[in-house]
Design a protein around this motif. Structure first.
Motif, PDB file in Angstrom:
ATOM      1  N   GLY A  81       0.809  -1.134   0.048  1.00  0.00           N
ATOM      2  CA  GLY A  81      -0.126   0.003   0.012  1.00  0.00           C
ATOM      3  C   GLY A  81       0.811   1.195  -0.054  1.00  0.00           C
ATOM      4  N   TYR A  82       1.943   1.257   0.644  1.00  0.00           N
ATOM      5  CA  TYR A  82       3.030   2.432   0.618  1.00  0.00           C
ATOM      6  C   TYR A  82       4.276   2.002   1.022  1.00  0.00           C
ATOM      7  N   VAL A  83       5.286   3.126   0.801  1.00  0.00           N
ATOM      8  CA  VAL A  83       6.573   2.631   1.366  1.00  0.00           C
ATOM      9  C   VAL A  83       7.214   4.058   1.512  1.00  0.00           C
ATOM     10  N   ALA A  84       7.942   4.071   2.516  1.00  0.00           N
ATOM     11  CA  ALA A  84       8.618   5.347   3.107  1.00  0.00           C
ATOM     12  C   ALA A  84       9.892   5.036   3.656  1.00  0.00           C
ATOM     13  N   TYR A  85      10.790   5.767   4.027  1.00  0.00           N
ATOM     14  CA  TYR A  85      12.164   5.780   4.241  1.00  0.00           C
ATOM     15  C   TYR A  85      12.730   6.742   5.467  1.00  0.00           C
ATOM     16  N   ILE A  86      13.382   5.883   6.248  1.00  0.00           N
ATOM     17  CA  ILE A  86      13.808   6.612   7.505  1.00  0.00           C
ATOM     18  C   ILE A  86      15.389   6.867   7.182  1.00  0.00           C
ATOM     19  N   ALA A  87      16.104   8.078   7.140  1.00  0.00           N
ATOM     20  CA  ALA A  87      17.282   8.344   6.587  1.00  0.00           C
ATOM     21  C   ALA A  87      18.250   7.888   7.964  1.00  0.00           C
ATOM     22  N   LYS A  88      17.995   8.326   9.054  1.00  0.00           N
ATOM     23  CA  LYS A  88      18.732   8.145  10.256  1.00  0.00           C
ATOM     24  C   LYS A  88      19.150   6.799  10.357  1.00  0.00           C
ATOM     25  N   THR A  89      18.131   6.031  10.574  1.00  0.00           N
ATOM     26  CA  THR A  89      18.301   4.553  10.566  1.00  0.00           C
ATOM     27  C   THR A  89      18.475   3.718   9.508  1.00  0.00           C
ATOM     28  N   LYS A  90      18.238   4.403   8.200  1.00  0.00           N
ATOM     29  CA  LYS A  90      18.075   3.568   7.002  1.00  0.00           C
ATOM     30  C   LYS A  90      17.544   2.232   6.788  1.00  0.00           C
ATOM     31  N   LYS A  91      16.126   2.482   7.187  1.00  0.00           N
ATOM     32  CA  LYS A  91      15.186   1.552   6.968  1.00  0.00           C
ATOM     33  C   LYS A  91      13.895   1.982   6.260  1.00  0.00           C
ATOM     34  N   LEU A  92      13.219   1.221   5.663  1.00  0.00           N
ATOM     35  CA  LEU A  92      12.025   1.239   4.898  1.00  0.00           C
ATOM     36  C   LEU A  92      11.087   0.755   5.943  1.00  0.00           C
ATOM     37  N   LEU A  93       9.960   1.497   5.508  1.00  0.00           N
ATOM     38  CA  LEU A  93       8.735   1.317   6.318  1.00  0.00           C
ATOM     39  C   LEU A  93       7.712   0.927   5.330  1.00  0.00           C
ATOM     40  N   ILE A  94       7.163  -0.369   5.339  1.00  0.00           N
ATOM     41  CA  ILE A  94       6.230  -0.790   4.166  1.00  0.00           C
ATOM     42  C   ILE A  94       4.828  -0.957   4.687  1.00  0.00           C
ATOM     43  N   GLY A  95       3.941  -0.762   4.074  1.00  0.00           N
ATOM     44  CA  GLY A  95       2.577  -0.706   4.635  1.00  0.00           C
ATOM     45  C   GLY A  95       1.981  -1.852   3.585  1.00  0.00           C
ATOM     46  N   LEU A  96       1.433  -2.796   4.232  1.00  0.00           N
ATOM     47  CA  LEU A  96       0.842  -3.936   3.508  1.00  0.00           C
ATOM     48  C   LEU A  96      -0.691  -4.224   3.756  1.00  0.00           C
ATOM     49  N   ARG A  97      -1.600  -4.601   2.661  1.00  0.00           N
ATOM     50  CA  ARG A  97      -2.971  -4.393   2.816  1.00  0.00           C
ATOM     51  C   ARG A  97      -3.572  -5.566   3.232  1.00  0.00           C
ATOM     52  N   ILE A  98      -3.015  -6.851   2.790  1.00  0.00           N
ATOM     53  CA  ILE A  98      -3.918  -8.154   3.063  1.00  0.00           C
ATOM     54  C   ILE A  98      -2.588  -8.964   3.786  1.00  0.00           C
ATOM     55  N   PRO A  99      -2.521  -9.321   4.929  1.00  0.00           N
ATOM     56  CA  PRO A  99      -3.476  -8.689   6.000  1.00  0.00           C
ATOM     57  C   PRO A  99      -2.982  -7.398   6.121  1.00  0.00           C
ATOM     58  N   PRO A 100      -3.574  -6.440   6.671  1.00  0.00           N
ATOM     59  CA  PRO A 100      -3.179  -5.152   6.878  1.00  0.00           C
ATOM     60  C   PRO A 100      -2.101  -4.924   8.225  1.00  0.00           C
ATOM     61  N   LYS A 101      -0.981  -4.348   7.849  1.00  0.00           N
ATOM     62  CA  LYS A 101       0.157  -4.091   8.783  1.00  0.00           C
ATOM     63  C   LYS A 101       1.220  -3.044   8.109  1.00  0.00           C
ATOM     64  N   ILE A 102       2.094  -2.990   9.220  1.00  0.00           N
ATOM     65  CA  ILE A 102       3.041  -2.243   8.709  1.00  0.00           C
ATOM     66  C   ILE A 102       4.418  -2.647   9.021  1.00  0.00           C
ATOM     67  N   VAL A 103       5.401  -3.045   8.294  1.00  0.00           N
ATOM     68  CA  VAL A 103       6.661  -3.868   8.762  1.00  0.00           C
ATOM     69  C   VAL A 103       7.586  -2.880   8.089  1.00  0.00           C
ATOM     70  N   SER A 104       8.980  -3.432   9.014  1.00  0.00           N
ATOM     71  CA  SER A 104      10.038  -2.390   8.663  1.00  0.00           C
ATOM     72  C   SER A 104      11.286  -3.314   8.153  1.00  0.00           C
ATOM     73  N   SER A 105      12.078  -2.693   7.351  1.00  0.00           N
ATOM     74  CA  SER A 105      13.229  -3.525   6.690  1.00  0.00           C
ATOM     75  C   SER A 105      14.386  -2.509   6.804  1.00  0.00           C
ATOM     76  N   PRO A 106      15.631  -3.166   6.953  1.00  0.00           N
ATOM     77  CA  PRO A 106      16.992  -2.527   6.966  1.00  0.00           C
ATOM     78  C   PRO A 106      17.104  -2.320   5.288  1.00  0.00           C
ATOM     79  N   LEU A 107      17.631  -1.263   5.033  1.00  0.00           N
ATOM     80  CA  LEU A 107      17.751  -0.717   3.526  1.00  0.00           C
ATOM     81  C   LEU A 107      18.499  -1.817   2.963  1.00  0.00           C
ATOM     82  N   ASP A 108      18.324  -2.372   1.720  1.00  0.00           N
ATOM     83  CA  ASP A 108      19.283  -3.312   0.972  1.00  0.00           C
ATOM     84  C   ASP A 108      19.454  -4.697   1.743  1.00  0.00           C
ATOM     85  N   THR A 109      18.384  -4.958   2.533  1.00  0.00           N
ATOM     86  CA  THR A 109      18.302  -6.368   3.071  1.00  0.00           C
ATOM     87  C   THR A 109      16.873  -6.806   2.766  1.00  0.00           C
ATOM     88  N   SER A 110      16.648  -8.426   2.953  1.00  0.00           N
ATOM     89  CA  SER A 110      15.528  -8.763   2.785  1.00  0.00           C
ATOM     90  C   SER A 110      14.778  -9.099   4.181  1.00  0.00           C
TER      91      SER A 110
END
Length: 487
Positions: free
Chosen positions: A271-300
């Protein structure tokens, strides 16, 4: 300790003495009284011993509890520091902060250059108009002098000369403004040089920033390649929106304007992707099921931050450690949480204000949120106060802010608009080939994805022109594309 009273026993004994009629009885009673007194003394000594034992036990328990509490607090502090640092050293965090400050300073420098170009063009136009007006006035004055030498013509000529003097004063003020901007330019360059010198003193110095504006090469769409690690600079991550099919993210490499595969994430129902520059992490919003996950940049690696939250827009205030979220579930609202997913709370309910809020952006200086909800451009404070409508129209989904210049960019259908936030005055920038769904501003360029089209467009806001368009990004089943800037 309780002091035992023997008055009752004395009365009893006296009664016994009075009752007894013989001397033997009296002696027997006195003997019993002495025995009872000895028993009382033994009891008192036993009570004192028990009391001392209890006090010693309490002291031992207090000392043990204090030691356990101290150890527990130290463990919690270590866990909290580990969670905050997230595997990074304090030196890395300081370096990230310095790089972020340098980027902000560089953005101010580029904005100052845009303003200087604008003032220069205005001055040139003004000088041309002044020269034309000056020639016209002189011609008219010369004709009037030849045709009529009366006092009226002399007064008119004098009045026109006064007006010309006013124009000269205005031109002098514009020239002074240009000198001030040039001085500001030198100051910015000096500060940036000092920043780069300070970074050069560290062993973890990032690569020097090239401030020279270069022309953008054509976008390559014929080949998909993975860039070399040293070339991965500023980029735009491209994700499929609401696709039931898993797709690899793509990335648009801004420095080379080429498209490649972002190999670390294969996802669906994004649903959406944002970025936190200080911690170099991605915020990813998923719709089914609805939730927000975090991922370090350039990792799986993916960590779930919040369950039950369906979002179409997120914006990060890194200095205050706040993530603002435009939610569709559990309700149509603007909510907030920490960058670690804690302290989730709704700041304003928008269910009665219109449709679902889409993309949002932040003015971190004034602590305001700007957003769109299909037919309305609105603003509200960080604490949910002062909700106001700034503009209305059709297909209003995307919004982004040039905080340095104080200019808000948004869309009405296929028109790209800008608004000066100080007076809320809007003007049309240009017409696009699709209604923007996401917009990201980088330096003097807006990158946008089209609603229901798998295209990414590039707009040069300095000249208000569409610079290029990246056509037909292969993500079958995606309703549209989501953009995330990695500066």
């Amino acid at each position: 300790m309780v002091d035992f009273k023997c008055f009752y026993w004395l009365l009893t004994c006296t009664s016994l003495i009075c009752v007894c009629s013989s001397q033997d009885c009296i002696v027997s009673v006195i003997h019993k009284m002495k025995q009872f007194e000895e028993e009382l003394l033994d009891t008192k000594v036993g009570i004192l011993r028990i009391e001392k034992k209890v006090l010693n036990t309490i002291d031992v328990a207090i000392t043990s509890l204090k030691a356990e509490l101290k150890e527990s607090i130290q463990e919690q502090v270590r866990e909290a520091m580990a969670e905050i640092l997230q595997g990074e050293s304090l030196q890395d965090m300081v370096k990230s902060q310095v790089v972020s400050d340098l980027q902000h300073l560089k953005q101010g420098y580029h904005q100052m250059k845009r303003q200087l170009r604008h003032v220069s063009r205005s001055l040139k136009d003004f000088q041309d108009e002044k020269d034309e007006f000056h020639e016209s006035v002189l011609k008219k004055a010369d004709v009037w002098n030849r045709e009529n030498s009366s006092d009226t013509c002399v007064r008119d000529k004098h009045r026109l000369e006064i007006e010309l003097q006013k124009f000269d004063v205005t031109a002098a003020e514009l020239k002074a403004d240009i000198k001030r901007y040039m001085a500001l330019n030198e100051t910015c360059q000096s500060q940036m040089l000092q920043m780069k010198t300070a970074l050069g003193a560290s062993s973890c110095t990032p690569a020097p920033v090239n401030l020279t504006t270069t022309s953008r090469p054509p976008v390559s769409t014929t080949s998909v390649m993975t860039p070399r690690p040293e070339e991965e600079k500023s980029r735009i991550l491209i994700a499929p929106a609401w696709s039931n099919t898993q797709h690899h993210f793509r990335q648009l490499n801004i420095h080379s304007n080429s498209l490649s595969v972002y190999q670390y994430h294969t996802m669906k129902q994004v649903g959406y992707v944002a970025y936190i520059a200080k911690t170099k992490k991605l915020l990813i919003g998923l719709r089914i099921p609805p939730k927000i996950v975090s991922s370090p940049l350039d990792t799986s690696h993916v960590t779930v931050l919040r369950e039950g939250v369906d979002t179409y827009g997120m914006a990060v205030d890194e200095d205050r450690d706040i993530v603002f979220i435009a939610t569709d579930q559990p309700q149509k609202s603007i909510s907030r949480m920490s960058t670690q997913g804690k302290d989730f709370t709704t700041i304003i309910d928008l269910s009665k204000y219109g449709s679902t809020p889409w993309q949002i952006t932040l003015d971190t200086r004034r602590k305001r949120i700007y957003g769109c909800n299909t037919g309305t451009l609105f603003t509200v404070t960080y604490d949910g106060q002062g909700l106001a409508t700034l503009a209305t129209g059709r297909h209003m989904y995307a919004v982004t802010l040039d905080q340095t210049a104080g200019v808000l960019y948004y869309s009405i259908d296929k028109k790209l608009m800008n608004m000066t936030v100080s007076n809320n005055v809007s003007t049309e920038v240009t017409t696009l080939n699709a209604s923007p769904w996401n917009m990201r501003l980088y330096r003097d360029t807006i990158y946008f994805s089209g609603w229901t089209t798998n295209t990414v467009g590039v707009v040069d806001v300095t000249y208000n022109t569409v610079a290029s368009t990246l056509q037909s990004i292969s993500m079958n089943g995606a309703h549209t594309l989501l953009l995330c800037l990695i500066p």
